[in-house]
Scaffold this motif. Structure first.
Motif, mmCIF file in Angstrom:
data_model
loop_
_atom_site.group_PDB
_atom_site.id
_atom_site.type_symbol
_atom_site.label_atom_id
_atom_site.label_comp_id
_atom_site.label_asym_id
_atom_site.label_seq_id
_atom_site.Cartn_x
_atom_site.Cartn_y
_atom_site.Cartn_z
ATOM 1 N N ILE A 104 -19.541 -3.974 -5.069
ATOM 2 C CA ILE A 104 -19.099 -2.839 -5.504
ATOM 3 C C ILE A 104 -17.456 -3.430 -5.959
ATOM 4 N N GLU A 105 -17.387 -3.360 -7.112
ATOM 5 C CA GLU A 105 -15.800 -3.578 -7.834
ATOM 6 C C GLU A 105 -15.031 -2.282 -7.446
ATOM 7 N N SER A 106 -14.077 -2.785 -6.343
ATOM 8 C CA SER A 106 -13.436 -1.433 -6.108
ATOM 9 C C SER A 106 -12.374 -0.926 -6.882
ATOM 10 N N ASP A 107 -12.124 0.416 -7.313
ATOM 11 C CA ASP A 107 -11.017 0.737 -8.207
ATOM 12 C C ASP A 107 -9.607 0.726 -7.529
ATOM 13 N N LEU A 108 -8.726 0.820 -8.416
ATOM 14 C CA LEU A 108 -7.317 1.007 -7.927
ATOM 15 C C LEU A 108 -6.992 2.578 -7.577
ATOM 16 N N ILE A 109 -6.212 2.897 -6.808
ATOM 17 C CA ILE A 109 -5.524 4.033 -6.245
ATOM 18 C C ILE A 109 -4.104 3.933 -6.534
ATOM 19 N N GLU A 110 -3.539 5.149 -7.150
ATOM 20 C CA GLU A 110 -2.188 5.375 -7.600
ATOM 21 C C GLU A 110 -1.556 5.712 -6.462
ATOM 22 N N SER A 111 -0.239 4.962 -6.293
ATOM 23 C CA SER A 111 0.643 5.134 -5.103
ATOM 24 C C SER A 111 1.962 5.431 -5.621
ATOM 25 N N ASP A 112 2.325 6.762 -5.170
ATOM 26 C CA ASP A 112 3.716 7.016 -5.789
ATOM 27 C C ASP A 112 4.706 6.702 -4.757
ATOM 28 N N LEU A 113 5.819 6.228 -5.153
ATOM 29 C CA LEU A 113 6.793 5.425 -4.481
ATOM 30 C C LEU A 113 8.032 6.415 -4.704
ATOM 31 N N ILE A 114 8.537 7.294 -3.708
ATOM 32 C CA ILE A 114 9.602 8.306 -3.917
ATOM 33 C C ILE A 114 10.723 7.959 -3.107
ATOM 34 N N GLU A 115 11.848 7.751 -3.322
ATOM 35 C CA GLU A 115 12.934 7.577 -2.538
ATOM 36 C C GLU A 115 12.847 6.853 -1.105
ATOM 37 N N SER A 116 11.847 5.847 -1.178
ATOM 38 C CA SER A 116 11.263 4.837 -0.077
ATOM 39 C C SER A 116 10.546 3.871 -0.448
ATOM 40 N N ASP A 117 10.511 2.964 0.609
ATOM 41 C CA ASP A 117 9.729 1.542 0.270
ATOM 42 C C ASP A 117 8.456 2.056 1.186
ATOM 43 N N PHE A 118 8.021 3.042 1.389
ATOM 44 C CA PHE A 118 6.988 3.212 2.528
ATOM 45 C C PHE A 118 5.853 2.366 2.109
ATOM 46 N N ILE A 119 5.030 2.688 1.033
ATOM 47 C CA ILE A 119 4.040 1.885 0.438
ATOM 48 C C ILE A 119 4.276 0.517 0.154
ATOM 49 N N GLU A 120 5.586 0.132 -0.416
ATOM 50 C CA GLU A 120 5.789 -1.215 -0.557
ATOM 51 C C GLU A 120 5.885 -1.990 0.791
ATOM 52 N N SER A 121 6.411 -1.553 1.639
ATOM 53 C CA SER A 121 6.578 -2.140 2.888
ATOM 54 C C SER A 121 4.858 -2.442 3.547
ATOM 55 N N ALA A 122 4.244 -1.424 3.360
ATOM 56 C CA ALA A 122 2.866 -1.852 3.732
ATOM 57 C C ALA A 122 2.253 -2.765 2.893
#
Length: 392
Positions: A104-122
């Motif tokens: 299964i070729e997995s799709d991408l998920i949109e990740s909003d980065l607002i005022e933080s590196d929350f997902i960036e650090s992950a």
């Protein structure tokens, strides 16, 4: 554990010439390419490309056999594939060492980065920077948006981290420990309070609710039984492995928290009404996103067990905001037929037991693996150990 999107040219594991006859047995004659898929901690997985389609060949690690019954694994894999919650299992070798399944070729998920590196650090912590496909600027909202693969959502969360996040929402009672201060009846917070809105929590909740409805099958194990089983295996290896000083040092750490482990198991047993089907390892590397729904892979630990097993793994391994965590806990436990009304108070204990089992897993894998690979599993123990409450 497996990331099917991070394929790399064939390099390690089984030799190319070894895999070709296996693939021929599986009915794949014209193999165009074999790429090893990254992310596995025990088993090896390969993407197989042919003129007619793509497949995944999994090579089961011998050491992993002590954690699962292959017959049980295949039973639940086929059950979830029939429910359209897993790739189809197409072929199994006679010696049960090789599995062939749909890719299964997995799709991408949109990740909003607002005022933080929350997902960036992950993303950085999961070494998934290469999986980021696209970045753009939304001039209206001044938001930087990224589209990432699901494994980039990986983040290790302890019970204390979870409770601290819920405390920031103002929904906890006061207490001296994580288990004492979580409200037995958490309130759902308005999602607009979340600084990082995306569909992660919704997709996870949909999957959890679908899994909850599946038949339990003929296999079952309680959290207490699992702890006792792992513990007895560890003690057996301790009696026979006299030269592994580094291994024994880590065993001593687990031995020192047995009272806490018993308390967590007792707390979980107290809120259980009835076991349900549990995958028990829904970390981001075992989930695929396709057409706005999640699919599961890797069923070595699947069985009927405590409903909080599923919730705990998702909370412990996904980069979710406190509001998303609250949404998952509240919606998942709302009128849950198999746990008591105060089950939310046991969520921290379930998270702790997930990391306890991870530590046992690392030690048992290290005990069964050659010295050069054993050090890697001991390093995983050192990664998991600080996430356990009262660990020192």
């Amino acid at each position: 554990m497996l990331d099917v999107n991070a394929a790399k040219p064939y390099s390690t594991g089984e030799s190319f010439n070894t895999l070709l006859p296996i693939l021929k047995q599986a009915g794949l004659e014209q193999v165009q390419s074999i790429c090893e898929l990254s992310g596995g901690l025990s088993n090896h997985n390969y993407k197989i490309t042919t003129p007619t389609g793509c497949y995944v060949l999994r090579v089961n690690a011998d050491a992993a056999d002590s954690f699962c019954t292959r017959e049980q694994e295949r039973f639940y894999w086929q059950q979830l594939a029939q429910a359209k919650l897993a790739p189809a299992l197409l072929w199994v070798s006679e010696d049960e060492r090789y599995y062939l399944s749909d890719f299964i070729e997995s799709d991408l998920i949109e990740s909003d980065l607002i005022e933080s590196d929350f997902i960036e650090s992950a993303v950085a912590s999961a070494a998934e920077c290469a999986a980021i496909e696209h970045t753009m600027i939304d001039s209206q909202c001044f938001q930087r948006k990224r589209f990432i693969h699901w494994p980039a959502l990986e983040r290790q969360t302890s019970a204390a981290d979870f409770v601290l996040g819920q405390s920031s929402l103002g929904i906890l009672h006061h207490g001296s420990s994580p288990q004492a201060c979580l409200s037995p009846e958490p309130r759902l917070m308005p999602i607009q309070q979340d600084k990082h809105p995306n569909s992660t929590a919704r997709l996870l909740l949909e999957l959890l609710l679908q899994l909850r409805e599946l038949p339990t099958g003929p296999y079952a194990i309680s959290i207490t039984e699992q702890w006792q089983e792992y513990h007895q295996q560890m003690l057996a290896y301790q009696a026979s492995l006299t030269t592994m000083h580094n291994w024994n040092e880590r065993v001593a750490k687990l031995l020192n928290i047995q009272i806490a482990i018993k308390d967590w198991c007792d707390n979980l047993a107290a809120c259980l009404i009835k076991p349900q089907f549990c995958h028990r390892d829904l970390n981001p590397h075992n989930l695929l996103l396709k057409n706005n729904r999640l699919y599961c892979i890797d069923f070595e630990y699947a069985t009927a067990s405590h409903p909080l097993c599923e919730l705990a793994v998702v909370l412990a391994t996904h980069a979710l905001t406190p509001a998303q965590q609250n949404e998952l806990v509240t919606q998942y436990l709302s009128e849950h037929p198999y746990v008591s009304i105060n089950a939310a108070a046991a969520v921290p204990a379930a998270i702790d037991m997930y990391w306890v089992f991870a530590c046992y897993w690392a030690l048992l894998m290290a005990a069964q693996t050659e010295p050069s690979r054993s050090a890697d599993y001991l390093a995983w123990f050192d990664c998991f150990w600080p996430l356990i409450t009262q660990a020192s």
